[in-house]
Motif scaffolding. Structure first.
Motif, mmCIF file in Angstrom:
data_model
loop_
_atom_site.group_PDB
_atom_site.id
_atom_site.type_symbol
_atom_site.label_atom_id
_atom_site.label_comp_id
_atom_site.label_asym_id
_atom_site.label_seq_id
_atom_site.Cartn_x
_atom_site.Cartn_y
_atom_site.Cartn_z
ATOM 1 N N UNK A 114 18.022 20.233 37.054
ATOM 2 C CA UNK A 114 19.584 20.320 37.042
ATOM 3 C C UNK A 114 20.055 19.165 36.266
ATOM 4 N N UNK A 115 21.079 19.501 35.365
ATOM 5 C CA UNK A 115 21.569 18.384 34.834
ATOM 6 C C UNK A 115 22.645 17.605 35.577
ATOM 7 N N UNK A 116 23.216 16.607 35.055
ATOM 8 C CA UNK A 116 24.162 15.644 35.873
ATOM 9 C C UNK A 116 25.240 16.334 36.208
ATOM 10 N N UNK A 117 25.848 17.271 35.108
ATOM 11 C CA UNK A 117 27.002 17.964 35.218
ATOM 12 C C UNK A 117 26.827 18.779 36.451
ATOM 13 N N UNK A 118 25.781 19.662 36.368
ATOM 14 C CA UNK A 118 25.805 20.613 37.534
ATOM 15 C C UNK A 118 25.423 20.169 38.767
ATOM 16 N N UNK A 119 24.796 18.782 38.858
ATOM 17 C CA UNK A 119 24.690 17.986 40.097
ATOM 18 C C UNK A 119 26.108 17.727 40.479
ATOM 19 N N UNK A 120 26.607 16.887 39.821
ATOM 20 C CA UNK A 120 28.004 16.549 40.296
ATOM 21 C C UNK A 120 28.734 17.752 40.781
ATOM 22 N N UNK A 121 28.998 18.902 40.046
ATOM 23 C CA UNK A 121 29.627 20.145 40.523
ATOM 24 C C UNK A 121 29.149 20.548 41.861
ATOM 25 N N UNK A 122 28.003 20.573 41.897
ATOM 26 C CA UNK A 122 27.342 21.089 43.184
ATOM 27 C C UNK A 122 27.526 20.212 44.410
ATOM 28 N N UNK A 123 27.650 18.940 43.995
ATOM 29 C CA UNK A 123 27.953 18.113 45.061
ATOM 30 C C UNK A 123 29.310 18.012 45.483
ATOM 31 N N UNK A 124 30.187 18.316 44.545
ATOM 32 C CA UNK A 124 31.799 18.442 44.953
ATOM 33 C C UNK A 124 31.916 19.700 45.743
ATOM 34 N N UNK A 125 31.252 20.744 45.375
ATOM 35 C CA UNK A 125 31.432 21.881 46.062
ATOM 36 C C UNK A 125 30.701 21.666 47.400
ATOM 37 N N UNK A 126 29.687 21.036 47.671
ATOM 38 C CA UNK A 126 28.965 20.832 48.957
ATOM 39 C C UNK A 126 29.956 20.051 49.709
ATOM 40 N N UNK A 127 30.633 19.059 49.294
ATOM 41 C CA UNK A 127 31.524 18.219 50.304
ATOM 42 C C UNK A 127 32.926 19.141 50.769
ATOM 43 N N UNK A 128 33.370 20.168 49.835
ATOM 44 C CA UNK A 128 34.517 20.927 49.940
ATOM 45 C C UNK A 128 34.073 21.929 51.126
ATOM 46 N N UNK A 129 32.817 22.327 50.957
ATOM 47 C CA UNK A 129 32.378 23.373 52.148
ATOM 48 C C UNK A 129 32.100 22.799 53.332
ATOM 49 N N UNK A 130 31.500 21.261 53.295
ATOM 50 C CA UNK A 130 31.361 20.795 54.498
ATOM 51 C C UNK A 130 32.491 20.396 55.183
ATOM 52 N N UNK A 131 33.696 20.004 54.613
ATOM 53 C CA UNK A 131 34.870 19.754 55.086
ATOM 54 C C UNK A 131 35.815 20.897 55.145
ATOM 55 N N UNK A 132 35.204 21.787 54.871
ATOM 56 C CA UNK A 132 36.307 23.196 54.852
ATOM 57 C C UNK A 132 37.663 23.005 53.909
ATOM 58 N N UNK A 133 37.623 22.449 52.885
ATOM 59 C CA UNK A 133 38.769 22.266 52.118
ATOM 60 C C UNK A 133 38.680 23.066 51.038
ATOM 61 N N UNK A 134 39.976 23.442 50.447
ATOM 62 C CA UNK A 134 39.947 24.199 49.141
ATOM 63 C C UNK A 134 39.741 22.947 47.942
ATOM 64 N N UNK A 135 39.479 23.562 46.640
ATOM 65 C CA UNK A 135 39.634 22.723 45.513
ATOM 66 C C UNK A 135 41.066 22.032 45.687
ATOM 67 N N UNK A 136 41.972 23.091 45.688
ATOM 68 C CA UNK A 136 43.408 22.714 45.733
ATOM 69 C C UNK A 136 43.739 21.294 46.714
ATOM 70 N N UNK A 137 43.234 21.507 47.954
ATOM 71 C CA UNK A 137 43.324 20.640 49.001
ATOM 72 C C UNK A 137 42.661 19.186 48.357
ATOM 73 N N UNK A 138 41.489 19.418 47.904
ATOM 74 C CA UNK A 138 40.967 17.969 47.401
ATOM 75 C C UNK A 138 41.837 17.497 46.348
ATOM 76 N N UNK A 139 42.387 18.208 45.435
ATOM 77 C CA UNK A 139 43.111 17.662 44.553
ATOM 78 C C UNK A 139 44.226 16.867 45.029
ATOM 79 N N UNK A 140 44.731 17.514 45.843
ATOM 80 C CA UNK A 140 46.134 16.917 46.614
ATOM 81 C C UNK A 140 45.587 15.734 47.211
ATOM 82 N N UNK A 141 44.608 15.504 47.923
ATOM 83 C CA UNK A 141 44.052 14.229 48.777
ATOM 84 C C UNK A 141 43.502 13.191 47.743
#
Length: 80
Positions: A1-28
């Motif tokens: 997995x490339x660094x970019x894909x790993x980064x995207x995957x990690x962001x997605x993981x934490x959004x799912x873990x914390x049950x927040x949307x990308x919009x909520x993450x952007x706001x926070x």
């Protein structure tokens, strides 16, 4: 997995873990939603360290926790 894909995957993981949307993450994190979406879709190949730190702050975690995975350890940055 490339660094970019790993980064995207990690962001997605934490959004799912914390049950927040990308919009909520952007706001926070005070990272504009278009910037976050460009990171996630790979059109931003090398997001700045301050942007990543802001995202981590939005998750309420330290950057060291965000990067503390086997996937980040295995990235060959010279090949990218």
């Amino acid at each position: 997995m490339t660094g970019q894909k790993t980064l995207s995957s990690r962001i997605d993981y934490y959004c799912r873990l914390q049950q927040i949307s990308y919009y909520e993450l952007a706001f926070r994190s005070a990272v504009p939603l278009p910037t976050l979406m460009h990171i996630l879709d790979g059109s931003t190949r090398n997001p700045g360290v301050f942007t990543i730190v802001k995202l981590c702050n939005g998750f309420g975690i330290a950057a060291s926790e965000f990067f503390d995975t086997k996937e980040f350890e295995e990235i060959d940055f010279d090949a990218q």
